[in-house]
Design a protein around this motif. Structure first.
Motif, PDB file in Angstrom:
ATOM      1  N   ALA A  22      58.229  24.366 -43.617  1.00 44.84           N
ATOM      2  CA  ALA A  22      57.471  25.004 -42.537  1.00 44.84           C
ATOM      3  C   ALA A  22      55.985  24.676 -42.703  1.00 44.84           C
ATOM      4  CB  ALA A  22      57.700  26.511 -42.576  1.00 44.84           C
ATOM      5  N   ASP A  23      55.383  24.253 -41.599  1.00 46.35           N
ATOM      6  CA  ASP A  23      53.991  23.814 -41.654  1.00 46.35           C
ATOM      7  C   ASP A  23      53.413  24.004 -40.245  1.00 46.35           C
ATOM      8  OD1 ASP A  23      51.632  22.404 -41.660  1.00 46.35           O
ATOM      9  OD2 ASP A  23      52.459  20.554 -42.507  1.00 46.35           O
ATOM     10  N   ASP A  81      53.052  40.268 -44.568  1.00 41.26           N
ATOM     11  CA  ASP A  81      53.791  40.386 -43.306  1.00 41.26           C
ATOM     12  C   ASP A  81      54.969  39.411 -43.289  1.00 41.26           C
ATOM     13  OD1 ASP A  81      54.619  41.029 -40.798  1.00 41.26           O
ATOM     14  OD2 ASP A  81      52.911  40.147 -39.738  1.00 41.26           O
ATOM     15  N   HIS A  82      56.113  39.909 -42.801  1.00 42.87           N
ATOM     16  CA  HIS A  82      57.302  39.069 -42.700  1.00 42.87           C
ATOM     17  C   HIS A  82      57.470  38.515 -41.287  1.00 42.87           C
ATOM     18  CE1 HIS A  82      58.544  42.880 -41.086  1.00 42.87           C
ATOM     19  NE2 HIS A  82      58.318  43.438 -42.244  1.00 42.87           N
ATOM     20  N   GLY A  83      56.714  39.040 -40.331  1.00 40.55           N
ATOM     21  CA  GLY A  83      56.765  38.496 -38.972  1.00 40.55           C
ATOM     22  C   GLY A  83      57.921  39.008 -38.123  1.00 40.55           C
ATOM     23  N   MET A 155      58.786  32.081 -41.677  1.00 42.75           N
ATOM     24  CA  MET A 155      59.237  30.951 -42.508  1.00 42.75           C
ATOM     25  C   MET A 155      58.408  30.844 -43.797  1.00 42.75           C
ATOM     26  SD  MET A 155      61.895  29.762 -41.033  1.00 42.75           S
ATOM     27  CE  MET A 155      62.182  28.270 -41.980  1.00 42.75           C
ATOM     28  N   MET A 156      57.117  31.175 -43.703  1.00 35.05           N
ATOM     29  CA  MET A 156      56.270  31.173 -44.919  1.00 35.05           C
ATOM     30  C   MET A 156      56.715  32.306 -45.842  1.00 35.05           C
ATOM     31  SD  MET A 156      54.168  28.694 -44.195  1.00 35.05           S
ATOM     32  CE  MET A 156      53.562  27.811 -42.768  1.00 35.05           C
ATOM     33  N   PHE A 160      58.217  32.313 -49.654  1.00 39.71           N
ATOM     34  CA  PHE A 160      57.650  33.165 -50.720  1.00 39.71           C
ATOM     35  C   PHE A 160      58.753  34.006 -51.376  1.00 39.71           C
ATOM     36  CE2 PHE A 160      56.018  37.487 -51.627  1.00 39.71           C
ATOM     37  CZ  PHE A 160      55.179  37.179 -52.699  1.00 39.71           C
ATOM     38  N   VAL A 161      59.619  34.616 -50.551  1.00 31.88           N
ATOM     39  CA  VAL A 161      60.705  35.461 -51.072  1.00 31.88           C
ATOM     40  C   VAL A 161      61.615  34.626 -51.967  1.00 31.88           C
ATOM     41  CG1 VAL A 161      62.807  36.736 -50.407  1.00 31.88           C
ATOM     42  CG2 VAL A 161      60.675  37.126 -49.165  1.00 31.88           C
ATOM     43  N   LEU A 162      61.946  33.421 -51.499  1.00 38.55           N
ATOM     44  CA  LEU A 162      62.857  32.571 -52.274  1.00 38.55           C
ATOM     45  C   LEU A 162      62.211  32.123 -53.583  1.00 38.55           C
ATOM     46  CD1 LEU A 162      64.450  30.450 -49.398  1.00 38.55           C
ATOM     47  CD2 LEU A 162      65.365  32.460 -50.521  1.00 38.55           C
TER      48      LEU A 162
END
Ligand code: FAD
Length: 381
Positions: A22-23, A81-83, A155-156, A160-162
Motif C-alpha cells: 500500500a502506497d 486510526d484503523h480507518g 491498509m497502513m 502495522f498490525v501484522l
C-alpha cells in the motif's frame, strides 16, 4: 493481508511476499476500492452462482462482525486510526422492490440477519429525506449500517498490525506457475504451505484463464460542507445487468471526514488505466451522482487526486477460496491454497475468506485430500 492476520492469530509463522505494498503515491487495488461493506451480491458486478454466493454471504457476515468489533473495541480515533467506520448506507431502486424479485429476496435476507446487521429501515421516504432529484427516477429505498473503510489508512494499519503480530515482509515478484515452483518456493521460505492472494495475477500464478478485470473508477471530492451539504451517509444504486447497460450504478460514500468518493463504473475485460475526469464515461458517472446530492455539481476535487481507477479482480465462476486441486509432479497433494477473484467485494469478504484459509491450511496439516470449493458445505444465511 487478512489471511495472514487469521493465520498469525492461530500461531502460524507467516511471511508475506508481495511486489508492491500500500502506497499513497502508487496505490494497489485494495486502496482504490470504494470499500463499503455490502451483503452479497454487491452493487457492482454480480457473483450469482448459487453455491459460491452462499459461501460469500457467510464470509460477508463474518467480516461485518469483525469490522464492527474493530470499531467498538478500538474506538474510532483513539490510538492509531484503523480507518473503519460504521456508516448508514442507503440503497435506492427505480421501482418498488417487489418488481425486482432478486432485490426483494436480498432485502428479506438482510432483515432475517437483523441480530447482526444494524439500522435496518425500508421506506420510499428516504428518497425525499436525501433530497434526491426526481430525474434520478428512484421509487424505493432501504438503509442499513455498514462498515466503510478509508482504504489508505486501513491498509497502513493492517501492515502495522501484522508487523506487531510478527509477520515477515518480503518484497519480490513471483513469475510463472506457482504449482511448477511450489517445492522450490516452500523450501526457500522454509514454509509448510503457501497462500495465493494475488488478485488478477492468479491468471498467471494459478494458470486460471477465467480471471478477468472489471474496471472501476472513483472521483474524489472535498466533503467539507462549503459547496454542498456535508454527507455522512453512503448512497448507492445497484448495477443491474438486466438493463443491458453498464451505466446505471451510483456509489457515493464518505471516504473519511473530509473526502467523498463518487462512483461507479463496471467495465469487464478492460485492462487500460487511462481514464481521466474528462473521459465521457466518467463525466456520465459524475452526472448520475450529481442527481443524488443537491449542489454536488459544485464540488471541488480533492487536492491530492481527482480520480482513482482500478481493476476489480473477477473470475468466471466466482471467487476461489480453495486448495490447489492439481497434484505435484510426485503425485502428492499440493500445499497451495488460493484466495482470489473477490471482484468488487474484497473488503466485504475479507475476514470470512481468511477464516476459511485457516481451515484449509489445517486440512493440509491433517493430510486430507483437497476438495473443490463447490463441494464443501457452505454456511448459508
Ligand atoms: C473502483 C473499485 C471499487 C471497489 N469497491 C469495493 C467496495 O465497495 N467493497 C469491497 O469490498 N470491495 C471493493 N472493491 C474490490 C476490492 O478492491 C478488491 O476485491 C480487493 O482489493 C482485492 O484484494 P486483493 O488482496 O485480492 O488484491 P490486491 O489489492 O490487488 O492485492 C494483491 C497483492 O498481490 C501482489 N501481487 C500480485 N501479483 C504478484 C506477483 N506476481 N508476485 C508478487 N506479488 C504479487 C500485489 O502487489 C498486491 O499487493 C473495489 C475495487 C475497485 C477497483
Amino acid at each position: 493481508m487478512t489471511s495472514a492476520w487469521a493465520l498469525l492469530d492461530q500461531g502460524y509463522d507467516v511471511t508475506i511476499l508481495s511486489d508492491r505494498w500500500a502506497d499513497r503515491k502508487n496505490r494497489i487495488t485494495s486502496q482504490i476500492a470504494g470499500a463499503l461493506w455490502e451483503y452479497p451480491p454487491a452493487v457492482c458486478g454480480k457473483h450469482t452462482d448459487a453455491i459460491p454466493l452462499c459461501h460469500s454471504k457467510g464470509w460477508a457476515m463474518t467480516s461485518y462482525k469483525i469490522f464492527e468489533e474493530i470499531v467498538t473495541k478500538l474506538g474510532e480515533t483513539d490510538g492509531i486510526d484503523h480507518g473503519v467506520r460504521m456508516r448508514v448506507a442507503n440503497f435506492f431502486f427505480d421501482t418498488p422492490l417487489e418488481a425486482h424479485p432478486d432485490q426483494l429476496e436480498k432485502w428479506e435476507e438482510i432483515c432475517s440477519l437483523s441480530h447482526t446487521i444494524k439500522g435496518l429501515k425500508r421506506s420510499a421516504d428516504l428518497i425525499q429525506h436525501h433530497s434526491i432529484d426526481q430525474k434520478a427516477g428512484m421509487k424505493d429505498a432501504y438503509q442499513l449500517i455498514s462498515p466503510a473503510v478509508d482504504t489508505d489508512v486501513y491498509m497502513m494499519w493492517l501492515h502495522f498490525v501484522l508487523s506487531c503480530k510478527g509477520a515477515t515482509f518480503v518484497t519480490e515478484r513471483i513469475k510463472g506457475s506457482l504449482l511448477d515452483q511450489e517445492e522450490e518456493l516452500l523450501s526457500r521460505f522454509d514454509a509448510y504451505a503457501m497462500i495465493n492472494a494475488t488478485g488478477l495475477s492468479a491468471l498467471e500464478l494459478a494458470g486460471d484463464k477465467t480471471v478477468y478485470p472489471l474496471r472501476g473508477a472513483i472521483i474524489r471530492v472535498k466533503n467539507d460542507g462549503t459547496k454542498f451539504p456535508k454527507l455522512t451517509e453512503a448512497l448507492a444504486v445497484t448495477h443491474d445487468e438486466t438493463y443491458g447497460t453498464d451505466e446505471d450504478m451510483v456509489f457515493i460514500v464518505p471516504r473519511n471526514d473530509n473526502i467523498l468518493i463518487l462512483g461507479g463504473i463496471t467495465e469487464p475485460h478492460e485492462w487500460n488505466l487511462n481514464l481521466t475526469v474528462d473521459t465521457p464515461v466518467i463525466k456520465r458517472m459524475r452526472e448520475r451522482c450529481n442527481a443524488f446530492v443537491p449542489g454536488l455539481e459544485n464540488a471541488e476535487y480533492d487536492d491530492e487526486t481527482d480520480l482513482l481507477q482500478g481493476l476489480r479482480p473477477f473470475r468466471g465462476s466466482n471467487v476461489r477460496v480453495e486448495r490447489e486441486t492439481a497434484t505435484r509432479k510426485d503425485g502428492s497433494y499440493s500445499r497451495i491454497v488460493h484466495t482470489y477473484g473477490q471482484g468488487g467485494s474484497g473488503f466485504s469478504l475479507s475476514f470470512g475468506c481468511a477464516g476459511t484459509i485457516v481451515s484449509l491450511v489445517q486440512e493440509i496439516e491433517a493430510s486430507k485430500p483437497p476438495a473443490k470449493m463447490e463441494l464443501v458445505n457452505a454456511v448459508c444465511y
